[in-house]
Design a protein around this motif. Sequence first.
Motif, PDB file in Angstrom:
ATOM      1  N   ARG B 334      -1.759  26.689  89.522  1.00 47.20           N
ATOM      2  CA  ARG B 334      -2.660  26.587  88.377  1.00 47.20           C
ATOM      3  C   ARG B 334      -3.139  27.970  87.964  1.00 47.20           C
ATOM      4  O   ARG B 334      -3.256  28.262  86.781  1.00 47.20           O
ATOM      5  CB  ARG B 334      -3.866  25.719  88.725  1.00 47.20           C
ATOM      6  N   GLU B 335      -3.404  28.821  88.955  1.00 50.41           N
ATOM      7  CA  GLU B 335      -3.897  30.158  88.628  1.00 50.41           C
ATOM      8  C   GLU B 335      -2.828  30.978  87.917  1.00 50.41           C
ATOM      9  O   GLU B 335      -3.142  31.907  87.178  1.00 50.41           O
ATOM     10  CB  GLU B 335      -4.415  30.851  89.896  1.00 50.41           C
ATOM     11  N   ALA B 339       0.372  24.169  84.220  1.00 45.09           N
ATOM     12  CA  ALA B 339      -0.343  22.894  84.248  1.00 45.09           C
ATOM     13  C   ALA B 339       0.664  21.817  84.586  1.00 45.09           C
ATOM     14  O   ALA B 339       1.813  21.889  84.166  1.00 45.09           O
ATOM     15  CB  ALA B 339      -0.987  22.613  82.896  1.00 45.09           C
ATOM     16  N   HIS B 340       0.223  20.829  85.348  1.00 45.89           N
ATOM     17  CA  HIS B 340       1.150  19.829  85.882  1.00 45.89           C
ATOM     18  C   HIS B 340       0.581  18.435  85.635  1.00 45.89           C
ATOM     19  O   HIS B 340      -0.467  18.094  86.158  1.00 45.89           O
ATOM     20  CB  HIS B 340       1.336  20.102  87.396  1.00 45.89           C
ATOM     21  N   ASN B 359     -13.038  13.546  87.678  1.00 43.30           N
ATOM     22  CA  ASN B 359     -11.602  13.664  87.477  1.00 43.30           C
ATOM     23  C   ASN B 359     -11.235  14.712  86.438  1.00 43.30           C
ATOM     24  O   ASN B 359     -10.166  15.304  86.496  1.00 43.30           O
ATOM     25  CB  ASN B 359     -11.028  12.309  87.061  1.00 43.30           C
ATOM     26  N   MET B 360     -12.139  14.926  85.479  1.00 47.60           N
ATOM     27  CA  MET B 360     -11.819  15.875  84.415  1.00 47.60           C
ATOM     28  C   MET B 360     -11.755  17.298  84.962  1.00 47.60           C
ATOM     29  O   MET B 360     -11.191  18.187  84.330  1.00 47.60           O
ATOM     30  CB  MET B 360     -12.861  15.750  83.293  1.00 47.60           C
ATOM     31  N   ALA B 361     -12.331  17.523  86.141  1.00 41.10           N
ATOM     32  CA  ALA B 361     -12.277  18.865  86.736  1.00 41.10           C
ATOM     33  C   ALA B 361     -11.298  18.920  87.898  1.00 41.10           C
ATOM     34  O   ALA B 361     -11.164  19.949  88.552  1.00 41.10           O
ATOM     35  CB  ALA B 361     -13.667  19.259  87.226  1.00 41.10           C
ATOM     36  N   PHE B 362     -10.619  17.811  88.151  1.00 46.34           N
ATOM     37  CA  PHE B 362      -9.788  17.701  89.351  1.00 46.34           C
ATOM     38  C   PHE B 362      -8.673  18.746  89.332  1.00 46.34           C
ATOM     39  O   PHE B 362      -7.855  18.782  88.413  1.00 46.34           O
ATOM     40  CB  PHE B 362      -9.217  16.293  89.424  1.00 46.34           C
ATOM     41  N   ALA B 418      -5.713  15.632  78.888  1.00 40.93           N
ATOM     42  CA  ALA B 418      -6.798  16.449  78.338  1.00 40.93           C
ATOM     43  C   ALA B 418      -7.120  17.582  79.293  1.00 40.93           C
ATOM     44  O   ALA B 418      -7.251  18.737  78.910  1.00 40.93           O
ATOM     45  CB  ALA B 418      -8.033  15.579  78.113  1.00 40.93           C
ATOM     46  N   ARG B 419      -7.196  17.246  80.568  1.00 45.25           N
ATOM     47  CA  ARG B 419      -7.539  18.225  81.588  1.00 45.25           C
ATOM     48  C   ARG B 419      -6.480  19.316  81.686  1.00 45.25           C
ATOM     49  O   ARG B 419      -6.790  20.504  81.744  1.00 45.25           O
ATOM     50  CB  ARG B 419      -7.664  17.485  82.921  1.00 45.25           C
ATOM     51  N   GLU B 420      -5.223  18.936  81.667  1.00 43.88           N
ATOM     52  CA  GLU B 420      -4.154  19.914  81.881  1.00 43.88           C
ATOM     53  C   GLU B 420      -3.893  20.751  80.630  1.00 43.88           C
ATOM     54  O   GLU B 420      -3.555  21.925  80.715  1.00 43.88           O
ATOM     55  CB  GLU B 420      -2.875  19.211  82.332  1.00 43.88           C
TER      56      GLU B 420
END
Lengths: 365, 518
Positions: B334-335, B339-340, B359-362, B418-420
């Motif tokens: 991720r760093e 994104a996956h 979950n939105m920050a998972f 949305a998160r990714e």
Amino acid sequence: MNKVPKWVDVALIPLANLVLALLVSGLVVLWIGENPLKAMQIIVQGSLGSAYGLGYTLYYATNFVFTGLAVAVAFQARMFNIGGEGQALLGGVGVALVCLFINWPHWLLALPVAIAFGALFGAGWALIPAYLQARRGSHIVITTIMFNFIASALMVYLLVNQLKPAGQMSPESGPFVPGAHLPTAHEMLAWIGIGFPKSPPVNVTFIVALIACVLVWLLIWRTKLGYAIRAFGHNESAAQYAGISSFRIIMISMLISGGLAGLMAINSVMGEAERLLINSVQGAGFVGIAVALMGRSHPLGVLLAAILFGVLYQGGAELEFELPAVTREMIIVIQGLVILFTGALENMVRIPVENYFVRRGTGAR
Amino acid sequence: MTAPAIELRHISKAFGPVQANKDISLSVAPRTIHGIVGENGAGKSTLMSILYGFYRADHGEILINGKPTEIPNSQAAIAAGIGMVHQHFKLVQNFSVLENVILGAEDDLLLKPSLKKARSLLEQLAEEYELRVDPDALIEDLSVGHQQRVEILKALYRRANVLILDEPTGVLTPAEADHLFRILSSLRDEGKTVILITHKLREIMAITDTVSVMRRGEMTATVRTVDTNPQHLAELMVGRSVLLRLEKKPAQPGRTVLNVRNLSVSDGRGVECVKNISLSVRSGEILGIAGVSGNGQTELLQVLGGLTPGTGQVDIDGSELPLTGPGSDARARRETGIAHVPEDRQQLGLIMDFMAWENMAFGYQHDDRCRRGPFLMNVNSMQDYCLENMQKFDVRPMSIEALAKNFSGGNQQKIVLAREIDRNPVLLVVGQPTRGVDVGAIEFIHQQILDLRDAGTAILLISVELDEILSLSDRVVVLFDGRIAGERITAETNEAELGLLMAGVTDASAPDKAANSA
């Protein structure tokens, strides 16, 4: 969305379980020819009805809070730490070393150091099972229960060969230094002018236990580490997806768990016995499992469940005294029934009650 | 008119609070192929499980050939002449075809007479229905399509008159699916009745005589297939009009972002699943990975997402990614800006018992906006952020405290996406973005992926839905048995050609061509 009201989840269902357990216990008491209502009255009266009884109840509850929190923290990472017994024994060794060999000027100085050592020794005893689980996949239940046996053997060795003062018969350490004496409820309440009986062993550790509850709550629900522990506990592969290291979580959660179990020694070893006895834990490590189950691994639930088990312990002792037909074993049967209904058979009540409320909820709309 | 082969009257079934089937009536005429379509969670599988005796209906009755029939368990269903081919086959891998066919239906204590009888029956069935399978082959040596035939043979051996197939083409190549349809047609012509459960409208149009549409536990319509069209069925499934094809601007590919050279991945048992793959993805471009499920796609996704070690070389924007050891975990990926979106959102992408805001920050719990100091979470900021994203992606219910498991599949996927997407990744690797997602949400999710492409992200899209690959990707790589079977420009290929590649009919020069075309 159909939802069960929160009060049903946290209050009604545990209460219903408890009532069921008491009903069945009542039948047991009836079966041996005693009056269950009278037995019930003795339990409540004996544990909560007097300052004396309450003092004992809270003393036991303090032990169970620590062992219950220990199991609860590990549960959050889906680690079943049943080694609370051994970890608390070793915590006692840490506390004893602090209180035997340093001449403390004041308990306020001794307490933090004893807390650190108790936690450190308890955590140390969880270290090897944790490592074996995290690296080798050796099941934590097996290893921690083995370590309980090793711990009790180690206690015998330490007390008989190392810590027992020369010329003493019983396998226990010498008395702790006077500066390590923790104030009891009797002494603390006297500072503010309230009278409290002298003999109950409840002491300042009860406050430490309350603080521990708050800290564990903060850890689990407000820190990044707690977030990672809960994620790991719910779903290990998802945790890996989120970049959470399983090795790290298993190690940290087990060390915290062992540390909390070790803290029980502050209450029982430093606060009550003021010397290291051969069995300072007396099954509290196992009661902690029931407490965590009943408290649904939540610190507030653990606190309430610990007090309930304190009531059962103290009230049970009174019952044994008052009604000779009710033996020590019978008390254990009753405690076992409470564990059975609140822990193992929880879904028996939960599912019908939840369905009822959901149906009522949809009907109302 | 003859009595219907199957008639369901006012069937209702609830699982706790969830009403899976509401007052469903269905009549299936004999000698027809009857399709049942509906989104995931519409209640198709529950209905069929009631018919096959896995569940008992709370209300309603079942009539078979006009006679009311109780079906308390699957033995009763078999006795009533109902056979079921499950989505996941129920075969003993190290038994022969013959042994599997008679398993549980042996006539005798001794096996020999049953085996003999089954052998002759199998020969007869093979003649009649084009159902050819070697009776002595072990199941583990058969292709998926052949294993499915064994399942059909099992049902026929038990004298099934009504055959239920649950999503039968999910694991088949297009050619295998065509063959299956030919078998089903000849079964119908010989007097059997077939119930086909699917969410693929194309199949419904191709093979069925009548079709029933389910939505949210109710039967919304039953129509003759000739009287309808995919657009109309989709609207019945969703309850509103939907776009089946998206407007897509031409891609503007830029620099090479992902460069994979000679990548190999082994699974937990040491079996090599990805074999020496080379491919590349440029910014502003979608590379689709097509293939029948289980041909190395999962492992490719996992190695890029940091879940599995691999060997070979993977570069992101020119710098090499570690494939094993430190720095190869998901956090490091991720760093790097990868994104996956995982294939299985319920097992990997979300914690089902976590609230939406958690979950939105998972996976991004170390971000500055998620923390306050080195130890504490910043709950307020995480919750605000979640609400903001839920609004942007129209997640319903828009409740940040709802648990992930209480969202529908489509809304769960929107949370993951949305998160990714929100971190403006350099590379998005996305697996089965619309699996188990309702038609209405598919449209939205596809549009988000295209928008991200147009914003310059490189996208690697893995999907077993050929339609999805064709409508989203700019280039397609087909995986077969862990190797690249071929690479095509989407605009210059078609389903038939990709179908051949998916079945392992490769171009002679495939591996080199794939490596050089970037």
